[in-house]
Write an enzyme that holds these catalytic residues in place. Sequence first.
Site, PDB file in Angstrom:
ATOM      1  CB  CYS A 112       5.228   0.362   3.158  1.00 22.17           C
ATOM      2  SG  CYS A 112       6.017  -1.091   2.429  1.00 22.17           S
ATOM      3  CB  CYS A 113       9.215   3.830   4.117  1.00 25.16           C
ATOM      4  SG  CYS A 113       9.356   3.955   2.317  1.00 25.16           S
ATOM      5  CB  CYS A 195      11.389  -1.239  -2.747  1.00 23.61           C
ATOM      6  SG  CYS A 195      11.974  -1.366  -1.055  1.00 23.61           S
ATOM      7  CB  CYS A 198       8.873   2.299  -4.407  1.00 24.05           C
ATOM      8  SG  CYS A 198       7.581   1.648  -3.335  1.00 24.05           S
ATOM      9  CB  CYS A 222      12.359   6.136   2.298  1.00 20.45           C
ATOM     10  SG  CYS A 222      14.102   6.024   2.681  1.00 20.45           S
TER      11      CYS A 222
HETATM   12  S1  SF4 Z   1      10.313   1.822  -0.877  1.00 17.39           S
HETATM   13 FE1  SF4 Z   1       8.224   1.024  -1.310  1.00 17.39          FE
HETATM   14  S2  SF4 Z   1       8.239  -1.230  -0.960  1.00 17.39           S
HETATM   15 FE2  SF4 Z   1      10.157  -0.300  -0.089  1.00 17.39          FE
HETATM   16  S3  SF4 Z   1       9.673  -0.014   2.044  1.00 17.39           S
HETATM   17 FE3  SF4 Z   1       9.179   1.958   1.047  1.00 17.39          FE
HETATM   18  S4  SF4 Z   1       7.017   1.823   0.378  1.00 17.39           S
HETATM   19 FE4  SF4 Z   1       7.697  -0.257   0.981  1.00 17.39          FE
END
Ligand code: SF4
Length: 227
Positions: A112-113, A195, A198, A222
């Site tokens: 996701c990151c 985010c 998170c 991240c």
């Molecule tokens: S911090 Fe969380 S929601 Fe944001 S990009 Fe990374 S995994 Fe995805």
Amino acid sequence: MVLAPNTTSLDVLVREIETIATEQLKSGGVVLTTSFSKEDQILTWAVMEGGADVEVVSLDTGYLFPATRQTWEATQLHFGREIRALRPNEAEVVSLDGLDRIYQSTEGRKQCCSVRKIQPLRAALAGKGAWLTGLRRAHSPNRAAMERRERDAAWGILKFHPLLEWDDQMLDSAVASTGVPVNPLHSMGYPSIGCAPCTRPVLPHEDPRAGRWWWESSSKECGLHRG
Ligand code: SF4
């Protein structure tokens, strides 16, 4: 307690950023990535104050807190300048199939990151000479060995961390004396804000980054800055 404004530190910062921007003009220029943290707000102020030729951008992952979006708008109004949004590829976002996987494994979370942060940032840094960041040693043990100026092999770019040695008092003093907009979440127990899915607030005795990806035991990065 907020100390008296440290104008010397701020003057040095403005000059340092001007110097970096001038040095890097021929190599593609400098990008400042802001998350509207106090550190990034001070760097943005220094860029604007000195009129340095630095592009200021921010990652719009689709999961920012409403308070962060308000701080983004307040910052643009404050400085009278647009801060360009870096957005993920829509097809890649669809392929993530929601958020469930970020809590199921570190691999799922990093995917996701990668889609929402790494890939848009990679596109923004392509062809640029240097990347300006607000990292401080105090953030994390992972950042203890960083240098103010370093070549990031993973990104293939020169990185500058002008606030690396700043402590909390210097930062709060600079925020107070410059009057930059501050994300209201900071006063609600969020020293580090990412985010919304998170990030959780931390207790006074906890590490400032304990609220980031709190369900993971060790990884608190991240992938933007490996340290
Ligand atoms: S911090 Fe969380 S929601 Fe944001 S990009 Fe990374 S995994 Fe995805």
